[in-house]
Design a protein around this motif. Structure first.
Motif, PDB file in Angstrom:
ATOM      1  N   ARG A 180       7.907  -6.896  -7.101  1.00  0.00           N
ATOM      2  CA  ARG A 180       7.370  -7.257  -8.421  1.00  0.00           C
ATOM      3  C   ARG A 180       7.562  -8.741  -8.720  1.00  0.00           C
ATOM      4  O   ARG A 180       6.713  -9.374  -9.342  1.00  0.00           O
ATOM      5  CB  ARG A 180       8.069  -6.435  -9.516  1.00  0.00           C
ATOM      6  CG  ARG A 180       7.782  -4.949  -9.486  1.00  0.00           C
ATOM      7  CD  ARG A 180       8.306  -4.284 -10.749  1.00  0.00           C
ATOM      8  NE  ARG A 180       8.238  -2.831 -10.665  1.00  0.00           N
ATOM      9  CZ  ARG A 180       9.257  -2.040 -10.374  1.00  0.00           C
ATOM     10  NH1 ARG A 180      10.456  -2.577 -10.136  1.00  0.00           N
ATOM     11  NH2 ARG A 180       9.109  -0.736 -10.318  1.00  0.00           N
ATOM     12  N   ASP A 181       8.687  -9.302  -8.265  1.00  0.00           N
ATOM     13  CA  ASP A 181       9.032 -10.673  -8.636  1.00  0.00           C
ATOM     14  C   ASP A 181       8.511 -11.720  -7.648  1.00  0.00           C
ATOM     15  O   ASP A 181       8.427 -12.895  -7.979  1.00  0.00           O
ATOM     16  CB  ASP A 181      10.561 -10.824  -8.732  1.00  0.00           C
ATOM     17  CG  ASP A 181      11.155  -9.959  -9.830  1.00  0.00           C
ATOM     18  OD1 ASP A 181      10.394  -9.555 -10.730  1.00  0.00           O
ATOM     19  OD2 ASP A 181      12.365  -9.683  -9.769  1.00  0.00           O
ATOM     20  N   SER A 182       8.191 -11.293  -6.438  1.00  0.00           N
ATOM     21  CA  SER A 182       7.858 -12.235  -5.376  1.00  0.00           C
ATOM     22  C   SER A 182       6.359 -12.434  -5.248  1.00  0.00           C
ATOM     23  O   SER A 182       5.562 -11.592  -5.673  1.00  0.00           O
ATOM     24  CB  SER A 182       8.416 -11.726  -4.040  1.00  0.00           C
ATOM     25  OG  SER A 182       7.989 -12.528  -2.971  1.00  0.00           O
ATOM     26  N   GLN A 183       5.974 -13.555  -4.647  1.00  0.00           N
ATOM     27  CA  GLN A 183       4.581 -13.821  -4.324  1.00  0.00           C
ATOM     28  C   GLN A 183       4.276 -13.444  -2.878  1.00  0.00           C
ATOM     29  O   GLN A 183       3.151 -13.634  -2.406  1.00  0.00           O
ATOM     30  CB  GLN A 183       4.266 -15.310  -4.539  1.00  0.00           C
ATOM     31  CG  GLN A 183       4.439 -15.782  -5.967  1.00  0.00           C
ATOM     32  CD  GLN A 183       3.525 -15.040  -6.922  1.00  0.00           C
ATOM     33  OE1 GLN A 183       2.327 -14.896  -6.679  1.00  0.00           O
ATOM     34  NE2 GLN A 183       4.082 -14.555  -8.023  1.00  0.00           N
ATOM     35  N   ALA A 184       5.256 -12.922  -2.160  1.00  0.00           N
ATOM     36  CA  ALA A 184       5.080 -12.597  -0.746  1.00  0.00           C
ATOM     37  C   ALA A 184       4.147 -11.403  -0.570  1.00  0.00           C
ATOM     38  O   ALA A 184       4.061 -10.524  -1.432  1.00  0.00           O
ATOM     39  CB  ALA A 184       6.424 -12.294  -0.090  1.00  0.00           C
ATOM     40  N   ALA A 185       3.443 -11.360   0.569  1.00  0.00           N
ATOM     41  CA  ALA A 185       2.573 -10.234   0.885  1.00  0.00           C
ATOM     42  C   ALA A 185       3.364  -9.076   1.473  1.00  0.00           C
ATOM     43  O   ALA A 185       2.855  -7.967   1.579  1.00  0.00           O
ATOM     44  CB  ALA A 185       1.488 -10.671   1.867  1.00  0.00           C
TER      45      ALA A 185
ATOM     46  N   ALA B 175      -2.177  -6.184  -1.338  1.00  0.00           N
ATOM     47  CA  ALA B 175      -2.143  -6.087   0.127  1.00  0.00           C
ATOM     48  C   ALA B 175      -2.691  -4.765   0.651  1.00  0.00           C
ATOM     49  O   ALA B 175      -2.868  -4.612   1.864  1.00  0.00           O
ATOM     50  CB  ALA B 175      -0.705  -6.264   0.616  1.00  0.00           C
ATOM     51  N   LEU B 176      -2.971  -3.801  -0.228  1.00  0.00           N
ATOM     52  CA  LEU B 176      -3.318  -2.459   0.228  1.00  0.00           C
ATOM     53  C   LEU B 176      -4.577  -2.420   1.085  1.00  0.00           C
ATOM     54  O   LEU B 176      -4.630  -1.709   2.097  1.00  0.00           O
ATOM     55  CB  LEU B 176      -3.474  -1.525  -0.973  1.00  0.00           C
ATOM     56  CG  LEU B 176      -2.165  -1.109  -1.648  1.00  0.00           C
ATOM     57  CD1 LEU B 176      -2.438  -0.315  -2.910  1.00  0.00           C
ATOM     58  CD2 LEU B 176      -1.304  -0.303  -0.695  1.00  0.00           C
TER      59      LEU B 176
ATOM     60  N   LEU C  55       2.668  -9.363  13.081  1.00  0.00           N
ATOM     61  CA  LEU C  55       1.851 -10.298  13.858  1.00  0.00           C
ATOM     62  C   LEU C  55       0.618 -10.734  13.064  1.00  0.00           C
ATOM     63  O   LEU C  55       0.252 -11.913  13.050  1.00  0.00           O
ATOM     64  CB  LEU C  55       1.428  -9.653  15.177  1.00  0.00           C
ATOM     65  CG  LEU C  55       2.545  -9.397  16.201  1.00  0.00           C
ATOM     66  CD1 LEU C  55       2.036  -8.521  17.344  1.00  0.00           C
ATOM     67  CD2 LEU C  55       3.111 -10.698  16.741  1.00  0.00           C
ATOM     68  N   GLU C  56      -0.037  -9.763  12.407  1.00  0.00           N
ATOM     69  CA  GLU C  56      -1.215 -10.082  11.608  1.00  0.00           C
ATOM     70  C   GLU C  56      -0.852 -10.954  10.408  1.00  0.00           C
ATOM     71  O   GLU C  56      -1.606 -11.859  10.033  1.00  0.00           O
ATOM     72  CB  GLU C  56      -1.881  -8.793  11.127  1.00  0.00           C
ATOM     73  CG  GLU C  56      -2.574  -8.005  12.210  1.00  0.00           C
ATOM     74  CD  GLU C  56      -3.924  -8.595  12.588  1.00  0.00           C
ATOM     75  OE1 GLU C  56      -4.627  -9.089  11.704  1.00  0.00           O
ATOM     76  OE2 GLU C  56      -4.252  -8.570  13.785  1.00  0.00           O
ATOM     77  N   ALA C  57       0.289 -10.688   9.796  1.00  0.00           N
ATOM     78  CA  ALA C  57       0.698 -11.468   8.628  1.00  0.00           C
ATOM     79  C   ALA C  57       0.885 -12.934   8.993  1.00  0.00           C
ATOM     80  O   ALA C  57       0.458 -13.836   8.257  1.00  0.00           O
ATOM     81  CB  ALA C  57       1.981 -10.897   8.033  1.00  0.00           C
ATOM     82  N   THR C  58       1.521 -13.207  10.139  1.00  0.00           N
ATOM     83  CA  THR C  58       1.737 -14.598  10.516  1.00  0.00           C
ATOM     84  C   THR C  58       0.431 -15.288  10.883  1.00  0.00           C
ATOM     85  O   THR C  58       0.260 -16.483  10.617  1.00  0.00           O
ATOM     86  CB  THR C  58       2.717 -14.705  11.700  1.00  0.00           C
ATOM     87  OG1 THR C  58       2.227 -13.961  12.812  1.00  0.00           O
ATOM     88  CG2 THR C  58       4.089 -14.183  11.309  1.00  0.00           C
ATOM     89  N   SER C  59      -0.503 -14.546  11.474  1.00  0.00           N
ATOM     90  CA  SER C  59      -1.759 -15.182  11.904  1.00  0.00           C
ATOM     91  C   SER C  59      -2.761 -15.315  10.767  1.00  0.00           C
ATOM     92  O   SER C  59      -3.742 -16.038  10.896  1.00  0.00           O
ATOM     93  CB  SER C  59      -2.386 -14.391  13.056  1.00  0.00           C
ATOM     94  OG  SER C  59      -2.799 -13.113  12.630  1.00  0.00           O
TER      95      SER C  59
END
Length: 369
Positions: free
Chosen positions: A106-111, A160-161, A180-184
């Motif tokens: 809820r607090d983060s901007q991360a995926a 992200a869903l 792997l997909e997240a980093t690319s």
């Protein structure tokens, strides 16, 4: 926030987890996905449903990745705008840690928010070794370091869903594919420390050490195989051409023309999942730009090493070993990436009802491609 629990042939620990989650927060939605466990386990899922969990039943066992994606699709369709925390059904994740990950989402901007186990205390040897190997291979392949690449406790925002359902993989390899997909695709990954809990030596795990390890490492193993094939072609051509011409420059260039054509065809067709989605011309242009850069580095290294007295074959092996990692990273992230992966993602995308973790340091580990 939805807590998603994929389950295959669970025991009473699934019921205990649902009860504890509902006790901690009566308004929390818990979604259990029965991954084809069969009639023998109906009582366990009925008990979870009686405690207020939603239960989604798959007709047959397909794998954890497939169960997770079924859950994501159900949440997107029936709980629009809700984030999700995925947890295992075998008691490895405490309610405290599950709720901490939910709060961080809820607090983060991360995926993606990972609950990173600290692997302290009594940890089964295969679990400790497996995570260490995967962690190092992930860092080698992507250039990004994560503490726990195999954790099943993960949180995702609602945005992200849609993406989560497009990542390939139906079994345990799916969760590594997500990283792997997240980093690319330039998605941020954050880790928070959680407790390491293994019950009965982790005997309840359905992870198959050989078959599932091969699936997890498949992206890297395929690239290794492709690179070895190209290396063999390149080395044979180099030695033959050098014997015929005596010119290192002509031999290196001629060998690389042949081996690069072989490598490009294999990587585009079999190694990188998005290889064919990128137009042939665009992929070829990027590939040969990379090839030119690697060729320059290759030639410079061979000249330096052979001038220093290193035999040509030894110089070739040493040079290719160094350039291998750079080649994989660039091909995965740029050359054969899905067309949308070269731009950072933009804005959000949008059954039947039914002990504290170690202190968080608040140190955030992020991964930017």
């Amino acid at each position: 926030m939805i807590v998603l629990i994929p389950s295959y042939e669970p025991d009473a620990r699934l019921v205990d987890l649902v009860r504890a989650l509902r006790t901690a927060d009566a308004g929390l939605t818990v979604l259990v996905v029965d991954d084809g466990s069969g009639p023998a386990y109906r009582a366990v899922f009925d008990a979870a449903r009686a405690l207020g969990a939603e239960v989604l039943t798959q007709p047959r066992n397909v794998g954890k990745g497939h169960a997770l994606k079924a859950g994501f699709a159900h949440i997107e369709a029936n709980h629009p705008g809700a984030g999700v925390v995925c947890a295992d059904c075998d008691g490895q994740h405490s309610v405290v840690d599950i709720l901490r990950v939910a709060t961080r989402v809820r607090d983060s901007q991360a995926a993606m928010v990972l609950g990173a186990r600290q692997f302290s205390g009594s940890v089964p040897a295969r679990s400790r070794a497996g995570n260490a190997i995967t962690r190092r291979m992930f860092a080698l392949a992507t250039g990004h370091r994560l503490h726990d690449t195999q954790t099943g406790l993960r949180g995702y925002p609602a945005s992200a869903l849609e993406w989560l359902q497009t990542v390939p993989g139906d079994r345990f390899e799916y969760e590594l594919n997500l990283l792997l997909e997240a980093t690319s695709t330039h998605r941020e990954i954050e880790e928070i420390a959680i407790a390491t809990i293994y019950l009965d030596g982790n005997t309840s795990s359905h992870f198959r050490p050989v078959a599932d390890s091969v699936r997890i490492y498949a992206p890297l193993l395929k690239f290794v195989g492709s690179s070895l094939a190209a290396f063999t072609v390149d080395t044979v051509a180099l030695l033959v051409l050098h014997a015929l011409t005596g010119s290192l420059l002509v031999s290196v260039l001629g060998a690389r023309v042949v081996s690069s054509a072989v490598n490009f065809a294999i990587n585009r067709s079999f190694v990188f999942d998005h290889g064919r989605s990128r137009r042939l011309g665009a992929a070829a242009l990027r590939y040969y730009a990379l090839t030119l850069a690697l060729l320059t580095a290759n030639l410079a290294s061979l000249w330096v090493l052979t001038a220093a007295g290193v035999p040509l074959l030894g110089a070739k092996v040493a040079t290719e070993a160094v350039l291998f990692v750079a080649s994989y990273r660039v091909q995965r992230a740029v050359v054969f990436a899905a067309p949308h992966a070269l731009a950072a993602p933009t804005g959000p995308t949008s059954v039947s009802p039914g002990t504290p973790a170690s202190q968080e340091s608040h140190k955030r580990r992020r991964s930017h491609a």
